[in-house]
Design an enzyme around this catalytic site. Structure first.
Site, PDB file in Angstrom:
ATOM      1  N   HIS A 105       4.718  19.457  -6.090  1.00  0.00           N
ATOM      2  CA  HIS A 105       5.326  20.138  -4.936  1.00  0.00           C
ATOM      3  C   HIS A 105       4.374  21.131  -4.274  1.00  0.00           C
ATOM      4  CE1 HIS A 105       9.565  21.232  -3.305  1.00  0.00           C
ATOM      5  NE2 HIS A 105       8.664  21.264  -2.357  1.00  0.00           N
ATOM      6  N   ASP A 112      13.939  12.288   1.160  1.00  0.00           N
ATOM      7  CA  ASP A 112      12.937  13.131   0.517  1.00  0.00           C
ATOM      8  C   ASP A 112      13.600  14.347  -0.122  1.00  0.00           C
ATOM      9  OD1 ASP A 112       9.754  13.832   0.658  1.00  0.00           O
ATOM     10  OD2 ASP A 112      10.999  15.628   0.772  1.00  0.00           O
ATOM     11  N   TYR A 123      14.806  21.667  -5.019  1.00  0.00           N
ATOM     12  CA  TYR A 123      15.910  21.745  -4.049  1.00  0.00           C
ATOM     13  C   TYR A 123      17.275  21.797  -4.752  1.00  0.00           C
ATOM     14  CZ  TYR A 123      12.500  19.774  -0.658  1.00  0.00           C
ATOM     15  OH  TYR A 123      11.409  19.507   0.119  1.00  0.00           O
ATOM     16  N   LYS A 157       9.906  15.596  -6.144  1.00  0.00           N
ATOM     17  CA  LYS A 157       8.675  16.369  -6.343  1.00  0.00           C
ATOM     18  C   LYS A 157       8.753  17.171  -7.634  1.00  0.00           C
ATOM     19  CE  LYS A 157       8.695  16.886  -1.360  1.00  0.00           C
ATOM     20  NZ  LYS A 157      10.131  17.097  -1.076  1.00  0.00           N
TER      21      LYS A 157
END
Ligand code: A2P
Length: 277
Positions: free
Chosen positions: A114, A54, A59, A84
């Site tokens: 997100h 994930d 990120y 996301k």
């Protein structure tokens, strides 16, 4: 095909409302910097039997996830990959194409909004386009409370099949889980260990000690027995391995009840107590 919501025969995956299967245990890589650390974590997880990773545009580590996937030698269809949409951007379809390039894959298994920045519904049309064009097999949302989820469901032609939220015995958002259940939306638990904070809790530790397990295993097992998909994060090999050893024991009704009682959200239907957007 198994019915939506059913767990597959091997006990390791769940059938989503759109018919796709999602492995119940996934590795979360939030706050893992792009580069060696992230590549190692994903590689170790795949070696330990995880088949679900994930990540997210926010990120910044999609390239490492992609490299570890390719280096693993596993077939693309054997690993479930989530990313996301970063809602500071405008177009989920354009952004997923960038994600695919960074990941080095043709399609993601799951693409989530997100968080509901700017409101819960504006991005859904672009999510549906990403799905319709074949860039994402399943689409869903993250950090959506019950009312956000219901707003999306009202406008959706393709309904979301997942809501990924912060969830653990300490954040046992019963009303949100009930809303997801009612609408056939699977709930994924992020921060199932409270980003590590709950591992030192004496009640969790007491159960773990009695069962000869670790606190992390007890918390992950609680999520599985509450019918959640669960995404523990670690960058340490032995912890990644330990966190996957959760299919060979069961928590009793009594222990589940004691863990349920740790909730500090009042059984909320909100996704977060303090949204950051
Ligand atoms: P690390 O990544 O250094 O191994 P959450 O999944 O709730 O976000 O929690 C992640 C945090 O918990 C990270 O700080 C991670 O540290 C730590 N952690 C994950 N698994 C374990 C484990 N089995 N034992 C101890 N700490 C763990």
């Amino acid at each position: 095909m198994a019915a939506a919501g059913a767990v597959t025969a091997d006990g390791r995956a769940r059938v989503l409302a759109d018919g796709n299967e999602i492995p119940l245990l996934g590795l979360g890589v939030w706050q893992v910097p792009d580069g060696r650390e992230c590549e190692d974590a994903v590689r170790w997880a795949l070696e330990a039997g995880y088949r679900h990773v994930d990540t997210a545009q926010a990120y910044g580590n999609e390239p490492s996830v992609g490299r570890a996937l390719r280096d693993s030698g596993l077939a693309r269809e054997d690993v479930f990959v989530t990313t996301k949409f970063y809602p500071g951007r405008r177009d989920p379809e354009a952004e997923v194409q960038r994600s695919l390039e960074r990941l080095g894959v043709d399609v993601v298994d799951l693409y989530l909004i997100h968080w509901p920045q700017g409101g819960p519904t504006w991005a859904w049309e672009g999510m549906q386009r990403a799905h319709g064009r074949g860039y994402a097999r399943s689409i869903g949302v993250s950090n959506f409370g019950a009312s956000d989820l219901e707003a999306v469901l009202e406008v959706a032609e393709v309904p979301p099949v997942i809501n990924q939220v912060q969830f653990s015995p300490f954040a046992f958002r019963r009303a949100l889980l009930a809303a997801c259940d009612r609408h056939g939306v699977a709930l994924e638990a992020y921060s199932p260990l409270g980003t590590g904070r709950h591992l030192g809790d004496r009640r969790v530790a007491g159960i773990a000690e009695r069962l000869g397990r670790t606190p992390a295993q007890v918390l992950i097992r609680w999520s599985l027995q509450r019918d959640l998909v669960v995404l523990p994060k670690s960058t340490h090999r032995e912890r990644i391995e330990q966190n996957a050893q959760v299919f060979d024991f069961e928590l009793s009704e009594e222990d589940m009840g004691a863990l349920d009682g740790l909730d500090r959200t009042g059984g909320a239907d909100r996704a977060l107590e303090r949204p950051w957007w």
